[in-house]
Write an enzyme that holds these catalytic residues in place. Structure first.
Site, PDB file in Angstrom:
ATOM      1  CE  LYS A  21      12.624  45.475  44.019  1.00 22.99           C
ATOM      2  NZ  LYS A  21      12.220  45.555  42.615  1.00 22.99           N
ATOM      3  NE  ARG A  47      12.219  52.115  41.084  1.00 23.74           N
ATOM      4  CZ  ARG A  47      12.270  51.848  42.381  1.00 23.74           C
ATOM      5  NH1 ARG A  47      12.902  50.771  42.807  1.00 23.74           N
ATOM      6  NH2 ARG A  47      11.698  52.657  43.260  1.00 23.74           N
TER       7      ARG A  47
END
Ligand code: HH2
Length: 283
Positions: free
Chosen positions: A222, A256
């Site tokens: 991210k 995840r």
């Protein structure tokens, strides 16, 4: 945690790894690589071999500014992948990453086991689809849509506000008839959050345990890692491993991730440290 997802019982503190398969042309780190159903199915098999506990299949990018995808197009992207995997006896539960009721229904009918909703039940039709199927669901925190979510990243106390907005999602779920024991919560790293908010949430992730549901966190590749290090999405594995480690030490049950094998190694070491620290007791 104790939760049945498809054929598998997820029991204990984990950590359990959810491997990401993006059947999209435009996902932020792997867009276009797994758009064809055969490529997506092959990626799911690869992630299973690497040690994933379940896979998360998505047909719509949620990156900031991503263009929305119509439900029929999203169904065309994900359903053939689920059908191929089920026809080949794929051994893991399959999660479908969607915020649309029609897509959730089609995916569950094709053999998906879990709905991963990044809007935390903004679509009442998705809530109905989950309730009708009696399926487990991930409710993730965000605000607004991918088009406007970054302008809504304004918090006095990010951990407290994310916790209370996840509580509101639990209420929406209860009102729709979704059993509380089928719900997993996710703070939504990078969704309606600046890099600083994402870091603070990760540092205070244990505070969300008071919500009493298993936690899923998706730090993989991210942009907060890019902001801290300058690394582009394809080079954010070391930063991802640091975040995975921190989550496991704080008691997060599900992660995840795109890169299952290295994350699994980090998660196993972090889990051993977590358990040893618990045995040693307070210092
Ligand atoms: N992050 C993304 C997508 N879905 N679901 C949950 N529950 N938690 C997350 O943190 C999360 C998620 C974004 O990552 P990715 O799927 O790789 O990218 P894109 O949305 O561009 O397809």
């Amino acid at each position: 945690m104790q939760m049945r997802i498809g054929a598998r019982l997820f029991e204990g503190p984990g950590p359990f790894l959810m491997g990401v398969v993006n059947a999209t042309p435009d996902s932020f780190s792997d867009g276009g690589r797994f758009l064809a159903p055969d490529a997506a199915a092959a990626q799911a098999l690869r992630l299973a071999e690497e040690g994933a506990d379940l896979v998360d299949l998505g047909g719509e990018s949620t990156r900031p500014g991503a263009s929305p995808v119509a439900a029929d197009e999203e169904i065309r992207r994900v359903v053939p992948v689920i059908e191929r995997l089920r026809a080949r006896g794929f051994p893991l539960p399959i999660s479908v990453d969607t915020s649309k009721g029609a897509v959730a229904r089609a995916a569950l009918a094709a053999g998906a086991d879990l709905v991963n909703d990044v809007t935390g039940l903004a679509d009442p039709e998705l809530a109905r689809a989950v309730a009708d199927a009696g399926a487990p669901v991930v409710l993730m925190h965000t605000r607004g849509t991918p088009a406007d979510m970054q302008s809504r990243a304004v918090y006095q106390d990010v951990a407290a506000e994310v916790a209370s907005e996840l509580e509101a999602a639990l209420t929406r779920a209860a009102d729709a008839g979704i059993a509380r024991e089928r719900i997993i919560l996710d703070p939504g790293i990078g969704f309606a959050k600046t890099a600083e908010h994402s870091v603070e949430l990760l540092a205070r992730i244990a505070e969300l345990r008071r919500l009493g549901r298993p936690l899923l966190v998706g730090p993989s590749r991210k942009s907060f890692i890019g902001k801290l290090t300058g690394a582009p999405p394809g080079e954010r594995m070391p930063g991802t491993l640091a975040a995975v480690t921190a989550c496991v030490l704080a008691g997060v049950e599900l992660l995840r991730v795109h890169d299952v094998a290295p994350c699994r190694q980090a998660a196993l070491v972090a889990a051993a440290l977590r358990d040893a620290a618990a045995r040693a007791g307070p210092s």
